[in-house]
Motif scaffolding. Structure first.
Motif, PDB file in Angstrom:
ATOM      1  N   GLY A 120       0.829  -1.291  -0.023  1.00 34.39           N
ATOM      2  CA  GLY A 120      -0.182  -0.016  -0.074  1.00 34.39           C
ATOM      3  C   GLY A 120       0.616   1.051  -0.039  1.00 34.39           C
ATOM      4  O   GLY A 120       0.611   2.404  -0.557  1.00 34.39           O
ATOM      5  N   MET A 121       1.833   1.073   1.003  1.00 29.01           N
ATOM      6  CA  MET A 121       2.929   2.440   0.785  1.00 29.01           C
ATOM      7  C   MET A 121       3.520   2.337  -0.302  1.00 29.01           C
ATOM      8  O   MET A 121       3.615   3.611  -0.989  1.00 29.01           O
ATOM      9  CB  MET A 121       3.862   2.068   1.881  1.00 29.01           C
ATOM     10  CG  MET A 121       4.864   3.169   2.072  1.00 29.01           C
ATOM     11  SD  MET A 121       6.264   2.853   1.027  1.00 29.01           S
ATOM     12  CE  MET A 121       7.268   1.690   1.743  1.00 29.01           C
ATOM     13  N   VAL A 122       3.863   1.222  -1.220  1.00 25.12           N
ATOM     14  CA  VAL A 122       4.667   1.430  -2.472  1.00 25.12           C
ATOM     15  C   VAL A 122       3.955   2.107  -3.396  1.00 25.12           C
ATOM     16  O   VAL A 122       4.488   2.792  -4.214  1.00 25.12           O
ATOM     17  CB  VAL A 122       5.060  -0.011  -2.721  1.00 25.12           C
ATOM     18  CG1 VAL A 122       5.619   0.135  -4.341  1.00 25.12           C
ATOM     19  CG2 VAL A 122       6.179  -0.549  -1.790  1.00 25.12           C
ATOM     20  N   ARG A 123       2.587   1.588  -3.503  1.00 23.42           N
ATOM     21  CA  ARG A 123       1.606   2.188  -4.489  1.00 23.42           C
ATOM     22  C   ARG A 123       1.432   3.762  -4.312  1.00 23.42           C
ATOM     23  O   ARG A 123       1.558   4.365  -5.321  1.00 23.42           O
ATOM     24  CB  ARG A 123       0.552   1.454  -4.235  1.00 23.42           C
ATOM     25  CG  ARG A 123       0.402   0.074  -4.740  1.00 23.42           C
ATOM     26  CD  ARG A 123      -1.086  -0.779  -4.736  1.00 23.42           C
ATOM     27  NE  ARG A 123      -0.870  -2.113  -4.790  1.00 23.42           N
ATOM     28  CZ  ARG A 123      -0.987  -3.062  -4.142  1.00 23.42           C
ATOM     29  NH1 ARG A 123      -1.350  -2.574  -2.740  1.00 23.42           N
ATOM     30  NH2 ARG A 123      -0.511  -4.230  -4.145  1.00 23.42           N
ATOM     31  N   CYS A 124       1.334   4.051  -3.066  1.00 29.54           N
ATOM     32  CA  CYS A 124       0.893   5.429  -2.757  1.00 29.54           C
ATOM     33  C   CYS A 124       2.132   6.455  -3.117  1.00 29.54           C
ATOM     34  O   CYS A 124       2.205   7.451  -3.753  1.00 29.54           O
ATOM     35  CB  CYS A 124       0.646   5.647  -1.474  1.00 29.54           C
ATOM     36  SG  CYS A 124      -0.952   5.127  -1.066  1.00 29.54           S
ATOM     37  N   VAL A 125       3.333   6.021  -2.708  1.00 32.74           N
ATOM     38  CA  VAL A 125       4.751   6.869  -3.066  1.00 32.74           C
ATOM     39  C   VAL A 125       4.858   6.687  -4.568  1.00 32.74           C
ATOM     40  O   VAL A 125       5.212   7.871  -5.022  1.00 32.74           O
ATOM     41  CB  VAL A 125       6.059   5.872  -2.323  1.00 32.74           C
ATOM     42  CG1 VAL A 125       7.191   6.621  -2.764  1.00 32.74           C
ATOM     43  CG2 VAL A 125       5.563   6.212  -0.813  1.00 32.74           C
ATOM     44  N   ARG A 126       4.557   5.644  -5.155  1.00 32.34           N
ATOM     45  CA  ARG A 126       4.683   5.557  -6.665  1.00 32.34           C
ATOM     46  C   ARG A 126       3.856   6.494  -7.387  1.00 32.34           C
ATOM     47  O   ARG A 126       4.409   7.375  -8.255  1.00 32.34           O
ATOM     48  CB  ARG A 126       4.529   4.224  -7.067  1.00 32.34           C
ATOM     49  CG  ARG A 126       5.032   3.845  -8.562  1.00 32.34           C
ATOM     50  CD  ARG A 126       5.160   2.455  -8.901  1.00 32.34           C
ATOM     51  NE  ARG A 126       3.928   1.635  -8.232  1.00 32.34           N
ATOM     52  CZ  ARG A 126       3.741   0.526  -8.056  1.00 32.34           C
ATOM     53  NH1 ARG A 126       4.789  -0.449  -8.026  1.00 32.34           N
ATOM     54  NH2 ARG A 126       2.766  -0.026  -8.024  1.00 32.34           N
TER      55      ARG A 126
END
Length: 265
Positions: A120-126
């Protein structure tokens, strides 16, 4: 202290309640525009109204599933249109709900833990990176947990996902240093969240009493803090807000424990 948030565009993922809301309140108090991302429309609307009363010039509730990459990209594209193509701060507070011993947890529960606790963090940062790079200054703050350093046999999947999040955050701090985008991690200890208070009720303890809550944690998990009580979400918010602020101008790649005192660095 003026943290430099006046007019800044900020996003708090998981900002509808608990430590996410406590962080969002600090941003609003300092004059930031705040987008709250989560799944419950009612919870988010209530929280956004609270931020508006506190002085946020643009507090917006955004229902978004961070498990869906396409939905995350649409959400940040819409926020970019709303806020002139830029975001100053992204705070990711969402964690997995994955309790159980190693033998009890299924493959699906492990996948769910890593999807919620890391991806979830990876998707949001990306999705946010183009907007962060467009801003005059930008910060990323990700929430890990002190259980990555003080293990619990009931939380192997949760802890593994949070440890992975801290590792990726460290890597991001290196990658984004050239852009002067600061990336830091907050690792809360035993905080009286709704989940922890729910557990306390299940063992006959008043979760609203931080001293009783810490005594129960010591009895059941052997994880007491140096201080004799559990922490409050309002004690996490100011730390995360500082790390996410313009005032934080030279701190990156750090993992900050807010745990009432512990035997690890």
């Amino acid at each position: 202290m003026d943290l430099g948030f006046t007019g800044a565009a900020t996003v708090v993922v998981g900002g509808g309640r608990g430590m996410g809301l406590a962080t969002a309140r600090c941003l609003a108090d300092d004059g930031a525009r705040v987008a709250l991302l989560g799944r419950s429309r009612a919870v988010l609307d209530t929280a956004a109204a609270d931020l508006a009363r506190r002085g946020s010039p643009d507090a917006v509730a955004v229902v978004a599933d961070i498990g869906d990459d396409a939905a995350v990209r649409r959400t940040f594209a819409e926020l970019g249109e709303r806020w002139g193509g830029q975001i100053n701060a992204l705070i990711n507070t969402v964690g997995p709900d994955a309790a159980g011993t190693f033998e009890e947890l299924s493959d699906e529960q492990w996948r769910e833990a890593f999807d919620a606790g890391l991806m979830g963090m990876v998707r949001c940062v990306r999705a946010a990176l183009p907007l962060l790079r467009n801003a005059e200054w930008a910060r990323i703050v990700n929430f890990s947990a002190h259980s990555t350093q003080r293990q619990s046999t009931r939380l192997p999947a949760y802890t593994a996902a949070k440890a992975a999040l801290a590792s990726v955050s460290k890597n991001l701090s290196l990658q984004l240093a050239a852009d002067e985008i600061m990336v830091n991690v907050v690792s809360p200890g035993s905080i009286s969240s709704e989940a922890l208070k729910g557990w306390a009720a299940s063992v006959g303890v008043d979760g609203d009493d931080p001293y009783a809550l810490m005594a129960a944690i010591d009895e059941h998990f052997g994880h007491p803090a140096h201080l004799p009580r559990a922490g409050l979400p309002s004690e996490i918010g100011p730390v995360a807000a500082f790390l996410a602020s313009k005032r934080n101008s030279y701190m990156t790649g750090a993992n900050v424990n807010v745990d009432g005192g512990s035997d690890f660095l």
